[in-house]
Design a protein around this motif. Structure first.
Motif, mmCIF file in Angstrom:
data_model
loop_
_atom_site.group_PDB
_atom_site.id
_atom_site.type_symbol
_atom_site.label_atom_id
_atom_site.label_comp_id
_atom_site.label_asym_id
_atom_site.label_seq_id
_atom_site.Cartn_x
_atom_site.Cartn_y
_atom_site.Cartn_z
ATOM 1 N N ARG A 114 1.428 -17.417 56.003
ATOM 2 C CA ARG A 114 0.044 -17.306 55.427
ATOM 3 C C ARG A 114 -0.003 -15.852 54.637
ATOM 4 N N ARG A 115 0.184 -16.018 53.329
ATOM 5 C CA ARG A 115 0.060 -14.688 52.349
ATOM 6 C C ARG A 115 -1.491 -14.042 52.491
ATOM 7 N N GLY A 116 -1.298 -12.806 51.998
ATOM 8 C CA GLY A 116 -2.411 -12.051 51.657
ATOM 9 C C GLY A 116 -2.499 -11.086 53.047
ATOM 10 N N TYR A 117 -3.712 -10.312 52.994
ATOM 11 C CA TYR A 117 -3.873 -9.306 53.963
ATOM 12 C C TYR A 117 -4.711 -9.955 55.295
ATOM 13 N N SER A 118 -5.601 -10.694 54.768
ATOM 14 C CA SER A 118 -6.351 -11.333 55.708
ATOM 15 C C SER A 118 -7.034 -12.454 55.265
ATOM 16 N N PRO A 119 -7.007 -13.511 56.061
ATOM 17 C CA PRO A 119 -7.580 -14.859 55.664
ATOM 18 C C PRO A 119 -8.713 -14.805 55.059
ATOM 19 N N TYR A 120 -9.676 -13.972 55.554
ATOM 20 C CA TYR A 120 -11.164 -13.723 54.943
ATOM 21 C C TYR A 120 -11.800 -12.180 55.617
ATOM 22 N N ILE A 121 -12.755 -11.871 55.109
ATOM 23 C CA ILE A 121 -13.536 -10.557 55.725
ATOM 24 C C ILE A 121 -14.948 -11.210 55.831
ATOM 25 N N THR A 122 -15.783 -10.567 56.725
ATOM 26 C CA THR A 122 -17.084 -11.052 57.256
ATOM 27 C C THR A 122 -17.801 -9.792 57.706
ATOM 28 N N CYS A 123 -19.081 -10.259 57.370
ATOM 29 C CA CYS A 123 -20.045 -8.935 57.694
ATOM 30 C C CYS A 123 -20.134 -8.901 59.183
ATOM 31 N N ASN A 124 -19.970 -7.873 59.792
ATOM 32 C CA ASN A 124 -20.446 -7.661 61.195
ATOM 33 C C ASN A 124 -21.815 -7.959 61.724
ATOM 34 N N GLU A 125 -22.812 -7.848 60.818
ATOM 35 C CA GLU A 125 -23.941 -7.688 61.239
ATOM 36 C C GLU A 125 -24.777 -9.241 61.279
ATOM 37 N N CYS A 126 -24.474 -9.947 59.900
ATOM 38 C CA CYS A 126 -25.066 -11.246 59.635
ATOM 39 C C CYS A 126 -24.139 -12.417 59.380
ATOM 40 N N GLY A 127 -22.648 -12.073 59.591
ATOM 41 C CA GLY A 127 -21.517 -12.859 59.545
ATOM 42 C C GLY A 127 -21.148 -13.799 58.105
ATOM 43 N N THR B 282 -20.491 -3.205 50.391
ATOM 44 C CA THR B 282 -21.664 -3.706 51.275
ATOM 45 C C THR B 282 -21.677 -5.371 51.177
ATOM 46 N N CYS B 283 -22.361 -5.690 52.383
ATOM 47 C CA CYS B 283 -22.563 -7.204 52.510
ATOM 48 C C CYS B 283 -23.578 -7.580 51.237
ATOM 49 N N GLU B 284 -23.363 -8.740 50.543
ATOM 50 C CA GLU B 284 -24.003 -9.221 49.599
ATOM 51 C C GLU B 284 -25.279 -9.943 50.035
ATOM 52 N N ALA B 285 -25.403 -10.210 51.477
ATOM 53 C CA ALA B 285 -26.386 -11.172 52.016
ATOM 54 C C ALA B 285 -27.511 -10.252 53.006
ATOM 55 N N GLY C 138 -26.684 -6.552 53.008
ATOM 56 C CA GLY C 138 -26.531 -5.154 52.753
ATOM 57 C C GLY C 138 -25.932 -4.229 53.587
ATOM 58 N N ALA C 139 -25.480 -4.632 54.706
ATOM 59 C CA ALA C 139 -24.884 -3.848 55.721
ATOM 60 C C ALA C 139 -23.562 -3.258 55.060
#
Length: 837
Positions: A533-546, A581-584, A586-587
């Motif tokens: 699996r290439r890339g740094y990480s498969p995905y990023i997520t917001c710690n507050e709202c997911g 920041t999180c687009e959902a 703002g966190a």
């Protein structure tokens, strides 16, 4: 009879030829064109021609057939030009193109588009010129300032391209201006057709023939006695081209760039050319370096000699033989010996490899043996380099070619042997665009056309090939011991659940892997870490709202690439900067989930700061020489730890690698695909084969959360036969290949409802015609949207016996045509993929 009447009678007796031309368009037939009488003696099957297609398009096509029957439903246009004195495609290839189009349910044009190197196709560029009836200074028409600039420029120059007009007016969009000038009948648009391939040329210098005699040369030196800079030029030439002893060498001369050293004067050289002592000329040269052409011998061990005898014996009865040789058993030396024999017999040889990553090492080995007899053909070559190899095969310069899957399209006319190395590899399958062919399977059809033999090689043969060997359709030869003193590696399975519960792991690294890497570094040994699996990480997520960033065009999360500080879609190429920041909600607390090769590289550098770490994946090998550089650095010991995707699992051979870490075997095991166990076994075995060569016993650490999986035991015990027996029983029970044939059907539409409706109607029609049990789906695939198109899939399972495959394909094509007549479904695309996995 008058002279005019005689001329007309002569015209009437001339034969009128028509040619059927294969055009690079997705329409399922050839197109008939008329041959002008002046070109009748020049047309040959396989030559490229320029033709008009439709009202404006100019296309390059290839003559597929010659005859004297005009088309019934339309008046044939004349071919405009013949581009070749000799065919660039032979009749055997044209037969192969027809087979590929029929078998893989595509068009001849789609096959030609993939087969022919881009450099042999023509490009057409839209240009404008003044209308022949338009007089600018006498016109009563009104023109805008920008229109006037275009017209006044065209008065001074013959034509302008769209790009030149855009630059002239400093405008991005010029179409409204072009449209207005066309409407006023002041300009006409035409297509300028250009040949893309350009031979490489070299400027050389030689003495004018008049000066070649000793007396004449002495006279030249006398004239230059007072001109030391010019005399130095003449001395430099004679040092490299001894015309006194070998005057014939003067014909080739000396490359001009050799006169550019600091102690030689360029102006003096120009003066000598002006005074006709030297002359400058141009020659066409190869883009490839020259190599020693003497064939060297390979010394086979007794085991290899026995295997070679078994292969040759098998070839007497079978056209295809499977060589099942464990990793490190010396299959390449065996191939070389067989290739040498075939060359000595006057045959051509094609050696197929699944990926470019493999070609770097193997090509350097083969060059030392086969020199200039060998050509190399793969996608990292420039268009011009690919054309040179194509023409080299045509001319007989290359009797032996090493290449990736596209090499099957080269113009061989006397193949004697095809070697398909790592025959199990999925890289031999083309997925997009059509034709969706498998080079391994096409190679067998090619061999049949040429009456050649095919050798399939693998340490982990595909289920299909092993089954055919077990059934006696293919020959089977085994190499069960490693070459020389090489030993198979020891395996350790690290239980990641236990490691975490006991807090032994360091992040994603088991204590076993960490200690093993430390030990290898202390011993000055090299390490390979495999993560598919290439890339740094498969995905990023917001710690507050997911919230998880998704691709706008595809139904996938965006992969984080730290090196470029961006999120990227691996399906359509869309990219965007890393959000702060999180687009959902703002966190500001965004975290990465999972491990790609880029993150793995970073973590290893932190854990082992003393180690030199390098990554090898699609992102680090985009440039032409990237593979060569990384592999060369690793071979020379400039890299301690190489992190990579399945590129590192391919048959690379490094003497100092004693440890391999398989980072995330569970992701491969649990992938929803009936081949997931097969591919896990193959990839794990292949990458494990990089550990412990020559007289060293290597070590492999497999990290898993599924410690009880039976397949892990089979990998550890090198138990291919046991794995095959279990897997083939599963395939038989659930009606999967090799016991059935599969045809995948993908429906695409930008409207999700229309994609679903098309798939349901298509599924119902196919079920009516083929039976319900043979059709699976429709259903959404794992990735249900790619490049703004929604996808639905069906799978058609056909029994191997008692099914007319050609008839089934005909039914499917007719069903697609039938469905496309429905107005609301016309925007849908229906794609067939024969043998999809």
């Amino acid at each position: 009879m008058s002279q005019l009447e005689f001329h007309s009678a002569t015209e009437d007796t001339r034969q009128t030829w028509f040619v059927d031309v294969i055009l690079p368009v997705p329409i399922p037939k050839m197109f008939t064109y008329r041959v002008p009488h002046e070109l009748s003696d020049l047309v040959q099957i396989g030559c490229r021609v320029i033709v008009q297609f439709g009202s404006r398009k100019i296309l390059t096509g290839v003559i597929g057939r010659m005859h004297q029957t005009p088309p019934e439903k339309y008046e044939a246009k004349y071919i405009l030009e013949i581009l070749d004195d000799e065919p660039v495609i032979n009749k055997i290839q044209i037969g192969l193109f027809h087979w590929i189009a029929d078998y893989y349910m595509c068009t001849l044009g789609e096959v030609l588009n993939i087969a022919l190197p881009t450099g042999l196709k023509l490009s057409s560029e839209s240009k404008v010129q003044l209308h022949p009836h338009f007089e600018y200074y006498e016109s009563d028409l009104e023109f805008s300032d920008k229109e006037a600039i275009v017209l006044e420029t065209l008065l001074k120059t013959n034509s302008l391209s769209y790009g030149e007009i855009s630059k002239l007016l400093n405008l991005k969009s010029i179409y409204s201006i072009i449209k207005s000038l066309v409407y006023k009948e002041t300009i006409i648009i035409f297509e300028e057709v250009k040949e893309k391939y350009k031979p490489k040329k070299e400027n050389r210098i030689r003495l004018k023939p008049h000066w070649l005699g000793k007396n004449q040369l002495q006279k030249a030196f006398d004239e230059l006695a007072s001109k030391p800079k010019q005399e130095a030029i003449l001395l430099h030439y004679l040092q490299h081209v001894p015309v006194f002893n070998e005057p014939e060498l003067n014909q080739k001369g000396l490359i001009k760039s050799s006169f550019t050293s600091s102690d030689l004067s360029g102006s003096s050289l120009r003066t000598l050319i002006k005074h006709e002592i030297f002359e400058e000329f141009e020659v066409i040269v190869s883009r490839f370096d020259s190599y020693d052409n003497s064939l060297a011998e390979v010394n086979l061990t007794e085991t290899q000699l026995k295997a070679k005898d078994e292969i040759l014996t098998s070839f007497k009865e079978k056209d295809v033989t499977l060589l099942h040789g464990i990793t490190g058993s010396g299959k390449t030396e065996l191939y070389i010996s067989l290739i040498q024999d075939a060359l000595e017999g006057g045959s051509q040889i094609l050696y197929l490899l699944p990926e470019i990553a493999l070609t770097t090492q193997i090509v350097s080995r083969l060059r030392k043996i086969f020199g200039d007899k060998m050509g190399v053909y793969h996608s990292k070559f420039s268009d011009n380099e690919r054309v040179e190899v194509w023409k080299g095969v045509l001319s007989g310069r290359y009797q032996f070619v090493v290449g990736v899957r596209s090499a099957i399209f080269l113009p061989f006319d006397n193949l004697g042997l095809i070697v398909v190395d790592e025959e199990h590899e999925s890289s031999y399958k083309q997925y997009d665009p059509a034709p969706r062919y498998n080079a391994r399977d096409v190679a067998m059809v090619m061999a049949n056309q040429h009456h050649a033999k095919v050798l399939l090689g693998s340490a982990t043969p595909s289920m299909e090939s092993q089954y055919q060997a077990q059934q006696g359709k293919y020959g089977l030869v085994k190499l069960t011991t490693r070459f020389g003193e090489g030993q198979l590696p020891d395996f350790v399975v690290a239980d990641m659940i236990r490691e975490r519960n006991k807090k032994l792991s360091k992040g994603e690294f088991s204590s076993e892997l960490v200690s093993s890497i430390n030990q290898a570094l202390e011993n000055k040994e090299q390490v390979i870490i495999f993560q598919n699996r290439r890339g740094y990480s498969p995905y990023i997520t917001c710690n507050e709202c997911g919230w998880i960033p998704k691709c706008n065009s595809c139904a996938v999360s965006l992969t984080y690439h730290q090196y470029r500080k961006e999120l990227r879609c691996h399906y359509c190429g869309y990219k965007e900067p890393l959000p702060s920041t999180c687009e959902a909600c703002g966190a500001t607390h965004l975290k990465t989930i999972g491990f790609g090769t880029e993150k793995l590289e970073e973590e290893i550098s932190l854990l082992f700061p003393q180690a030199r770490v390098q990554r090898m994946d699609l992102d680090t090998t985009r440039k032409k020489r990237s593979y060569d550089t990384i592999i060369s650095d690793f071979e020379q010991g400039n890299i301690d730890i190489l992190v990579g995707t399945q590129m590192v699992s391919k048959g690379l051979d490094f003497d100092n690698v004693n440890l391999v870490g398989i980072f995330d075997v569970d992701r491969m095991l649990h992938f929803p695909d009936f081949r997931s166990f097969e591919r896990t076994f193959q990839l794990s075995t292949q990458v494990s084969g990089r550990a412990g060569r020559r007289n060293k016993k290597g070590k492999v650490v497999i990290q898993t959360r599924s410690i009880d999986q039976p397949i892990l035991k089979q990998i550890i015990e090198h138990g291919y036969d046991k794995f095959y027996q279990n897997e083939i029983a599963e395939r038989h029970a659930h009606h999967y290949p090799p016991f059935t044939r599969l045809i995948g059907v993908t429906v695409k539409n930008r409207d999700v409802k229309l994609a679903s409706l098309t798939a349901i109607k298509l599924g119902n029609l196919i079920k009516e015609k083929l039976g319900t049990k043979r059709v699976l789906g429709p259903e959404e695939p794992i990735i249900s949207k790619i490049r703004n198109e929604y996808l639905m899939e069906l799978t058609i399972k056909l029994e191997r016996s008692q099914v007319n495959l050609a008839k089934v394909k005909s039914i499917l094509l007719e069903t697609r045509l039938e469905l496309m007549q429905e107005k609301e479904l016309k925007t849908s695309k229906i794609i067939f993929d024969v043998d999809p996995y």
